[in-house]
Structure formats: C-alpha cells, structure tokens
Write a protein that holds these residues in place. Structure first.
Motif, PDB file in Angstrom:
ATOM      1  N   PHE A  82      65.834  40.966  71.167  1.00  0.00           N
ATOM      2  CA  PHE A  82      65.837  41.961  70.098  1.00  0.00           C
ATOM      3  C   PHE A  82      67.023  41.811  69.144  1.00  0.00           C
ATOM      4  CE2 PHE A  82      66.813  46.292  68.517  1.00  0.00           C
ATOM      5  CZ  PHE A  82      65.630  46.525  67.810  1.00  0.00           C
ATOM      6  N   ILE A  83      68.227  41.581  69.689  1.00  0.00           N
ATOM      7  CA  ILE A  83      69.417  41.548  68.824  1.00  0.00           C
ATOM      8  C   ILE A  83      69.364  40.385  67.831  1.00  0.00           C
ATOM      9  CG2 ILE A  83      71.928  41.263  68.813  1.00  0.00           C
ATOM     10  CD1 ILE A  83      71.972  42.890  71.445  1.00  0.00           C
ATOM     11  N   PRO A  84      69.093  39.133  68.264  1.00  0.00           N
ATOM     12  CA  PRO A  84      68.968  38.057  67.273  1.00  0.00           C
ATOM     13  C   PRO A  84      67.782  38.257  66.333  1.00  0.00           C
ATOM     14  CG  PRO A  84      69.294  37.158  69.474  1.00  0.00           C
ATOM     15  CD  PRO A  84      68.993  38.599  69.638  1.00  0.00           C
ATOM     16  N   LYS A  92      66.977  37.646  56.335  1.00  0.00           N
ATOM     17  CA  LYS A  92      65.755  37.139  55.692  1.00  0.00           C
ATOM     18  C   LYS A  92      65.478  35.687  56.068  1.00  0.00           C
ATOM     19  CE  LYS A  92      66.075  40.388  51.861  1.00  0.00           C
ATOM     20  NZ  LYS A  92      66.129  40.590  50.382  1.00  0.00           N
ATOM     21  N   ARG A  93      65.711  35.376  57.334  1.00  0.00           N
ATOM     22  CA  ARG A  93      65.441  34.036  57.847  1.00  0.00           C
ATOM     23  C   ARG A  93      64.064  33.962  58.532  1.00  0.00           C
ATOM     24  NH1 ARG A  93      69.968  30.922  58.760  1.00  0.00           N
ATOM     25  NH2 ARG A  93      68.450  29.295  59.267  1.00  0.00           N
ATOM     26  N   ILE A  94      63.403  35.115  58.629  1.00  0.00           N
ATOM     27  CA  ILE A  94      62.098  35.182  59.287  1.00  0.00           C
ATOM     28  C   ILE A  94      61.051  35.622  58.275  1.00  0.00           C
ATOM     29  CG2 ILE A  94      60.751  36.347  61.094  1.00  0.00           C
ATOM     30  CD1 ILE A  94      63.337  36.671  62.675  1.00  0.00           C
ATOM     31  N   ASP A  95      60.028  34.798  58.073  1.00  0.00           N
ATOM     32  CA  ASP A  95      58.973  35.184  57.134  1.00  0.00           C
ATOM     33  C   ASP A  95      58.017  36.189  57.783  1.00  0.00           C
ATOM     34  OD1 ASP A  95      57.114  33.755  58.718  1.00  0.00           O
ATOM     35  OD2 ASP A  95      57.440  31.914  57.580  1.00  0.00           O
ATOM     36  N   GLN A  96      57.060  36.661  57.003  1.00  0.00           N
ATOM     37  CA  GLN A  96      56.170  37.728  57.476  1.00  0.00           C
ATOM     38  C   GLN A  96      55.319  37.288  58.667  1.00  0.00           C
ATOM     39  OE1 GLN A  96      53.682  39.351  54.405  1.00  0.00           O
ATOM     40  NE2 GLN A  96      52.845  40.952  55.704  1.00  0.00           N
ATOM     41  N   GLU A  97      54.795  36.062  58.607  1.00  0.00           N
ATOM     42  CA  GLU A  97      53.925  35.583  59.685  1.00  0.00           C
ATOM     43  C   GLU A  97      54.691  35.462  61.007  1.00  0.00           C
ATOM     44  OE1 GLU A  97      51.118  31.715  60.847  1.00  0.00           O
ATOM     45  OE2 GLU A  97      52.153  31.790  58.906  1.00  0.00           O
ATOM     46  N   LEU A  98      55.876  34.844  60.945  1.00  0.00           N
ATOM     47  CA  LEU A  98      56.682  34.693  62.148  1.00  0.00           C
ATOM     48  C   LEU A  98      57.163  36.054  62.651  1.00  0.00           C
ATOM     49  CD1 LEU A  98      58.112  32.939  64.237  1.00  0.00           C
ATOM     50  CD2 LEU A  98      60.009  32.658  62.614  1.00  0.00           C
ATOM     51  N   GLY A  99      57.529  36.928  61.718  1.00  0.00           N
ATOM     52  CA  GLY A  99      57.971  38.267  62.095  1.00  0.00           C
ATOM     53  C   GLY A  99      56.904  39.026  62.861  1.00  0.00           C
ATOM     54  N   LYS A 101      54.457  37.669  64.658  1.00  0.00           N
ATOM     55  CA  LYS A 101      54.331  37.037  65.980  1.00  0.00           C
ATOM     56  C   LYS A 101      55.428  37.520  66.923  1.00  0.00           C
ATOM     57  CE  LYS A 101      52.243  32.729  64.263  1.00  0.00           C
ATOM     58  NZ  LYS A 101      52.476  31.284  64.037  1.00  0.00           N
ATOM     59  N   LEU A 102      56.667  37.542  66.420  1.00  0.00           N
ATOM     60  CA  LEU A 102      57.800  37.941  67.263  1.00  0.00           C
ATOM     61  C   LEU A 102      57.723  39.422  67.638  1.00  0.00           C
ATOM     62  CD1 LEU A 102      60.682  35.979  65.484  1.00  0.00           C
ATOM     63  CD2 LEU A 102      59.497  35.386  67.597  1.00  0.00           C
ATOM     64  N   ALA A 147      53.712  32.116  77.533  1.00  0.00           N
ATOM     65  CA  ALA A 147      52.896  31.217  76.712  1.00  0.00           C
ATOM     66  C   ALA A 147      53.082  31.509  75.230  1.00  0.00           C
ATOM     67  CB  ALA A 147      51.424  31.357  77.092  1.00  0.00           C
ATOM     68  N   ALA A 148      53.146  32.787  74.878  1.00  0.00           N
ATOM     69  CA  ALA A 148      53.340  33.162  73.473  1.00  0.00           C
ATOM     70  C   ALA A 148      54.690  32.677  72.949  1.00  0.00           C
ATOM     71  CB  ALA A 148      53.218  34.678  73.321  1.00  0.00           C
ATOM     72  N   MET A 149      55.739  32.854  73.762  1.00  0.00           N
ATOM     73  CA  MET A 149      57.071  32.393  73.357  1.00  0.00           C
ATOM     74  C   MET A 149      57.100  30.874  73.212  1.00  0.00           C
ATOM     75  SD  MET A 149      59.843  34.791  75.374  1.00  0.00           S
ATOM     76  CE  MET A 149      59.368  34.254  76.997  1.00  0.00           C
ATOM     77  N   PHE A 150      56.502  30.197  74.189  1.00  0.00           N
ATOM     78  CA  PHE A 150      56.496  28.729  74.174  1.00  0.00           C
ATOM     79  C   PHE A 150      55.733  28.209  72.959  1.00  0.00           C
ATOM     80  CE2 PHE A 150      54.810  24.567  75.261  1.00  0.00           C
ATOM     81  CZ  PHE A 150      55.912  23.928  75.794  1.00  0.00           C
ATOM     82  N   TRP A 151      54.577  28.828  72.666  1.00  0.00           N
ATOM     83  CA  TRP A 151      53.734  28.358  71.564  1.00  0.00           C
ATOM     84  C   TRP A 151      54.416  28.563  70.208  1.00  0.00           C
ATOM     85  CZ3 TRP A 151      49.778  25.265  72.207  1.00  0.00           C
ATOM     86  CH2 TRP A 151      48.933  25.016  71.139  1.00  0.00           C
ATOM     87  N   VAL A 152      55.041  29.722  70.038  1.00  0.00           N
ATOM     88  CA  VAL A 152      55.744  29.996  68.786  1.00  0.00           C
ATOM     89  C   VAL A 152      56.945  29.056  68.636  1.00  0.00           C
ATOM     90  CG1 VAL A 152      57.145  31.706  67.536  1.00  0.00           C
ATOM     91  CG2 VAL A 152      54.989  32.392  68.599  1.00  0.00           C
TER      92      VAL A 152
END
Length: 319
Positions: A82-84, A92-99, A101-102, A147-152
């Motif tokens: 959560f903190i990172p 603003k290093r994370i775009d909408q799609e990645l955000g 997913k996370l 699996a979700a963490m690994f895939w991302v």
C-alpha cells in the motif's frame, strides 16, 4: 506467506489466536499475565478440550508464534504493497490501467484477511479443526493473489515476446500452457482438501493405495458427491490422479515446445516447468511415504508455489 500458512496448518497452530484484532493484534503478548489470558481463551474452544487438553504455557507458545507470524506477515504484505502504491500514485508513475490492476490486487488482499478469519471461525465453536472447505478457499485465494501479482509484474518487466515460429502454433501452445496452469491450480485446491481432512496420514504407500491402484473405498459416503470433499480415500486419490496427469502432460508440452523456435527465455521457462514438476512429484511422494513430516510437507507446499510460478511464466513467455 504461503509456506508459513502451511506450517501453521501442519502444526495445528491456526486456532491458537481466537480473536481477530487487525491493529491491536499486531502487538504480541509481553507479560506473563498476557500469556495467561491468551491461554485461557484458547482453553474455551473444542480443540483444546479434545486435542490439547492439559497443554502447558510453553507448549501453547509453540503454536501461538506460528499463527502470530502468519497474521503479522499478512499485515506486513499489506503495508509493503500500500505505501509504495500511494507514493507512485501521487508521483503519477502509475497509469489508469495499472492503477486499476493494483487496486484490485489490494482489495483481494483485504478479502484474503477476511477469508482467513472466516476460516478460523469454523474451528472455534463446534469443530476441533477448521473447515476443509474454508481452508481450501483460503489457500486458493492466496494463489489467485500471487498469480495476479506475478502476471502484472512480468507484464511490466517483459511486455512483448517475439518468437520465430508461426503465430498459430504459438497460440496453440499458449492454450496448452493455460490448461496446465488451471490443472496445477486444481491440484493445489485438492492439496488443500488433503491437508484439511488429514488425508496425507493415510495410505502412506506409492503408487498403490491399500494394495490397489484404485482403492475400494472411493464412494462409501452418501450422497456420492460428499466423497470428493469428506472421504479421505477419495480426496487423496484425486490428488494423486491430478499429479499423474501432470506427470504425462508437462513432458508432452515440453516436447511440443522444443520443436518450436521460441525465444531463449521462452525455452528456459519450459525447461524449468519440466524440472519443477519432477521435483514436486518427488517431494509429494517422499512426504506421503514418511507420513507427512513437517519439513517435507512445507517443502511440498513451497514446491507447489514454484511449479505454479513456472507454469505462469511459460504462459507469459508465450503470450
């Protein structure tokens, strides 16, 4: 986290903490009085009365610390995620799609905490151990999160794979790899049922069960479908059958992959998948023959994570 969870189950430690306090529960017992209060609460549940009656405080500490560290690891994973996440979001290093997913992964982590407590609740009132259904659901959700963490993560590291072979052949092999991932996941769930009803303590021979490849006690329970979840014979037999399938299918997959012109890392992933299934089968047989010793059982659970990882990596390399 998965391995510590497995050890917690194997040592019967999961019910040693009978309350769920996400914040206050982070602080371990310090004084003698703290320990006495916790032990007295444990004495109120059926597991103490029927399994551990007369347990000393030192013996209680032995099971307490496994469950405590398992819960502490869950909280730590939440913070490390959560903190990172917030930091990179604000930068603003994370775009909408990645955000998105996370965020979904973080929500699954929260759900896993709830599932863990829901599992523990099943052993506090009427049962000596937790429900095998809830245990398996808790284990399955852990692997889904992994699996979700690994895939991302691998998508960020290696988003594109260019192979020399025909794309239709690659897609066909990719579907085969996806089927193997699903089959390995099914085997993991069946392993959760094996652990949940202590099926590994029975039929400690291989490849035969009670002197036969197909034991006679497969369908002794009524209705018939209960055997797949509550019958020690059927649950262990199912786990063995899925393992046999993987023993044949993964080498078949490896031979198919070897004939194609994959990238170097693609071939490496296929080699590691073949190697890992051999190691995992060896660990499984050894664990069974030795009647589930703690070290080998924990290694077998770790092997399941590595085999699942290898299959996911093959899928990523073929995508």
């Amino acid at each position: 986290m998965v391995v510590v969870g497995g050890v917690t189950r194997l040592t019967g430690s999961g019910l040693s903490i009978v309350e769920w306090k996400p914040i206050v529960g982070t602080i371990p017992p310090i004084t003698q009085e703290d320990w006495e209060v916790l032990l007295e609460k444990y004495r109120q549940i059926p597991q103490y009365e029927q399994v551990n009656k007369g347990m000393s405080l030192d013996e209680f500490k032995g099971i307490f610390w496994w469950e405590y560290f398992h819960r502490l690891l869950g909280r730590l994973i939440g913070l490390v995620f959560f903190i990172p996440f917030i930091y990179f979001l604000l930068r603003k290093r994370i775009d909408q799609e990645l955000g998105l997913k996370l965020t979904c992964i973080f929500m699954l982590g929260g759900l896993q905490g709830l599932m863990g407590w829901y599992m523990v609740m099943s052993g506090l009132a009427d049962n000596v151990y937790v429900s095998q259904y809830r245990l398996t659901a808790h284990l399955g959700l852990a692997f889904i999160i992994y699996a979700a963490m690994f895939w991302v993560a691998t998508g960020l590291i290696s988003p594109v794979n260019i192979h020399s072979s025909d794309s239709a052949a690659i897609r066909k092999l990719y579907r085969f790899a996806g089927f193997l991932v699903c089959l390995i996941f099914l085997m993991i769930l069946s392993g959760g049922l094996v652990a949940g009803i202590h099926a590994g303590k029975a039929y400690n021979t291989f490849p035969l069960m009670d002197g036969s490849f197909i034991p006679s006690a497969l369908f002794v329970l009524e209705p018939w479908y209960r055997n797949f979840f509550d019958n020690i014979t059927t649950v262990q037999f199912d786990h063995r059958m899925i393992a046999w399938l993987l023993i044949f299918l993964i080498p078949a997959f490896w031979f198919k992959a070897k004939k194609l012109a994959l990238t170097r890392s693609g071939h490496l992933a296929c080699h590691l998948l073949l190697l890992m299934v051999m190691i995992q089968v060896g660990l499984g047989i050894t664990t069974l023959l030795l009647s589930v010793p703690l070290a080998f059982a924990a290694a077998h659970q770790a092997g399941a994570v590595l085999l699942f990882t290898a299959a996911l990596w093959v899928c990523r390399k073929l995508r």
